[in-house]
Scaffold this motif. Structure first.
Motif, PDB file in Angstrom:
ATOM      1  N   ASN A   1       2.340   3.212  -8.542  1.00  0.00           N
ATOM      2  CA  ASN A   1       1.667   3.392  -7.254  1.00  0.00           C
ATOM      3  C   ASN A   1       1.438   2.063  -6.554  1.00  0.00           C
ATOM      4  O   ASN A   1       1.584   1.959  -5.333  1.00  0.00           O
ATOM      5  CB  ASN A   1       0.330   4.115  -7.456  1.00  0.00           C
ATOM      6  CG  ASN A   1       0.506   5.588  -7.776  1.00  0.00           C
ATOM      7  OD1 ASN A   1       1.545   6.175  -7.481  1.00  0.00           O
ATOM      8  ND2 ASN A   1      -0.503   6.178  -8.406  1.00  0.00           N
TER       9      ASN A   1
ATOM     10  N   LEU B   1       2.825   0.874  -2.948  1.00  0.00           N
ATOM     11  CA  LEU B   1       1.919   0.398  -1.900  1.00  0.00           C
ATOM     12  C   LEU B   1       2.361  -0.966  -1.375  1.00  0.00           C
ATOM     13  O   LEU B   1       2.328  -1.220  -0.164  1.00  0.00           O
ATOM     14  CB  LEU B   1       0.488   0.315  -2.447  1.00  0.00           C
ATOM     15  CG  LEU B   1      -0.230   1.647  -2.685  1.00  0.00           C
ATOM     16  CD1 LEU B   1      -1.525   1.419  -3.447  1.00  0.00           C
ATOM     17  CD2 LEU B   1      -0.503   2.352  -1.356  1.00  0.00           C
TER      18      LEU B   1
ATOM     19  N   ASN C   1       5.306  -0.548   0.800  1.00  0.00           N
ATOM     20  CA  ASN C   1       4.884  -0.004   2.090  1.00  0.00           C
ATOM     21  C   ASN C   1       4.318  -1.094   2.986  1.00  0.00           C
ATOM     22  O   ASN C   1       4.627  -1.156   4.192  1.00  0.00           O
ATOM     23  CB  ASN C   1       3.847   1.098   1.865  1.00  0.00           C
ATOM     24  CG  ASN C   1       3.436   1.779   3.162  1.00  0.00           C
ATOM     25  OD1 ASN C   1       4.273   2.255   3.912  1.00  0.00           O
ATOM     26  ND2 ASN C   1       2.138   1.803   3.423  1.00  0.00           N
TER      27      ASN C   1
ATOM     28  N   ARG D   1      -5.014   8.765   0.254  1.00  0.00           N
ATOM     29  CA  ARG D   1      -3.970   8.757  -0.765  1.00  0.00           C
ATOM     30  C   ARG D   1      -4.607   8.723  -2.153  1.00  0.00           C
ATOM     31  O   ARG D   1      -5.758   8.311  -2.313  1.00  0.00           O
ATOM     32  CB  ARG D   1      -3.063   7.541  -0.572  1.00  0.00           C
ATOM     33  CG  ARG D   1      -2.266   7.566   0.730  1.00  0.00           C
ATOM     34  CD  ARG D   1      -1.297   6.409   0.786  1.00  0.00           C
ATOM     35  NE  ARG D   1      -0.460   6.457   1.977  1.00  0.00           N
ATOM     36  CZ  ARG D   1       0.557   5.638   2.201  1.00  0.00           C
ATOM     37  NH1 ARG D   1       0.856   4.703   1.312  1.00  0.00           N
ATOM     38  NH2 ARG D   1       1.277   5.752   3.301  1.00  0.00           N
TER      39      ARG D   1
ATOM     40  N   ILE E   1      -5.188  -0.382  -3.099  1.00  0.00           N
ATOM     41  CA  ILE E   1      -4.814  -0.522  -1.690  1.00  0.00           C
ATOM     42  C   ILE E   1      -5.065  -1.947  -1.212  1.00  0.00           C
ATOM     43  O   ILE E   1      -4.204  -2.578  -0.577  1.00  0.00           O
ATOM     44  CB  ILE E   1      -5.588   0.484  -0.823  1.00  0.00           C
ATOM     45  CG1 ILE E   1      -5.115   1.910  -1.128  1.00  0.00           C
ATOM     46  CG2 ILE E   1      -5.438   0.172   0.659  1.00  0.00           C
ATOM     47  CD1 ILE E   1      -5.937   2.990  -0.458  1.00  0.00           C
TER      48      ILE E   1
ATOM     49  N   SER F   1      -2.672  -4.403  -2.954  1.00  0.00           N
ATOM     50  CA  SER F   1      -1.308  -4.335  -2.415  1.00  0.00           C
ATOM     51  C   SER F   1      -1.198  -5.126  -1.118  1.00  0.00           C
ATOM     52  O   SER F   1      -0.191  -5.809  -0.870  1.00  0.00           O
ATOM     53  CB  SER F   1      -0.904  -2.879  -2.179  1.00  0.00           C
ATOM     54  OG  SER F   1      -1.662  -2.294  -1.139  1.00  0.00           O
TER      55      SER F   1
END
Length: 316
Positions: A3, A7, A10, A143, A150, A153
């Motif tokens: 994950n 992230l 992204n 999410r 988060i 990242s």
């Protein structure tokens, strides 16, 4: 872990899909070219034909400064090392690095790390605050990934951008330097004073060291901008405050250098090159002390970012 990687991917897509990102790279390359052209065509002619005489004259001047006394011990050691290094140059026929040469140009590009720092501050300032400004923070937090992942990242994506700019800086600098100045000085060594004797080092290793030490300020100022962006949710405040402190911090330290407590200020410790090619801004400071202070500030900045982001209410 998967994950987190998604992230980061992204966040990287968000950064590199913006036209402003590529404008930054274009500006950096343009500055490299300008520095190279100015060095080659506008600076005075530099020649190594009489470099021995110049080095001898420099040693005479350094010795006069030492004989006058009244200077800190760190400055005295610096001048004494310069004399020993110059004597080694003459004895082994190793000229100093010319400004108008490949290595002279490459060493000058270290100063452009400040440009990379500015661009990365802009990215760091907007990567969290922008989510609040655009109202996308709610979509991000629904999410399954935790808030910690988060934020992490976004922080890591910022430094991936910084590393990519640094790599681009080195690659394009080497290309421009080879094109404008040739590679005749490629094997020229760098001299350092180590353990009481002169040691010849590869210029690549010396350049890497300078880039690494100069990037410490990048790490700290970007982390600071990231913290301000996270706490106040304002990219303009983060950019303005970080850039203001970046350009005025060292001057403030210099003005207050007569006070013992100034060595605990962040900006007295970010310029680690002072321990390699000069004297400390504050007498008595050492490399381990500065590293320790930087580690403390780094932890404080990140802890504040994490704690406040975890507790941030985004319902409003």
């Amino acid at each position: 872990m998967f994950n987190l990687l998604r992230l980061i991917q992204n966040e990287n897509m968000k950064i590199y899909l913006r036209p402003a990102t590529w404008v930054m790279f274009g500006i950096l390359i343009t500055l490299l070219l300008i520095v190279g052209l100015v060095t080659k065509f506008l600076l005075g002619d530099a020649t190594n034909e009489n470099w021995q005489e110049a080095v001898i004259a420099q040693n005479v001047q350094n010795q006069m400064i030492i004989d006058e006394g009244g200077m800190p011990s760190a400055a005295l050691d610096h001048y004494q090392r310069e004399i020993v290094l110059n004597e080694y140059r003459i004895e082994h026929d190793i000229p100093p690095v010319e400004t108008k040469s490949f290595w002279g140009y490459m060493l000058s590009t270290v100063n452009l790390i400040s440009v990379v720092t500015m661009f990365t501050i802009i990215v760091a300032a907007g990567i969290v605050a922008g989510e609040f400004t655009w109202g996308t923070i709610k979509l991000l937090l629904i999410r399954p990934a935790s808030r910690s992942k988060i934020l992490l990242s976004k922080y890591l994506a910022t430094f991936i951008f910084a590393i990519s700019m640094l790599v681009g800086l080195v690659i394009f600098a080497m290309g421009i330097g080879a094109l404008l100045f040739g590679v005749s000085t490629f094997t020229q060594p760098h001299l350092i004073f180590e353990a009481g004797q002169v040691v010849e080092r590869n210029m690549f290793s010396h350049l890497f060291m300078l880039y690494s030490l100069s990037s410490v300020e990048l790490l700290m100022m970007v982390t600071f901008a990231f913290m301000i962006s996270t706490i106040f949710r304002s990219s303009s405040l983060a950019i303005g405050l970080a850039l203001f402190l970046m350009f005025t911090g060292s001057q403030l330290v210099f003005i207050l250098s007569q006070y013992e407590w100034v060595k605990y200020i962040l900006f007295a410790n970010t310029y680690l090159t002072q321990y390699v090619e000069g004297t400390p801004l504050v007498e008595g400071m050492t490399m381990p002390f500065s590293i320790m202070m930087l580690a403390i500030y780094f932890i404080i900045f990140n802890v504040l970012s994490w704690v406040i982001f975890q507790k941030r209410d985004v319902a409003a």
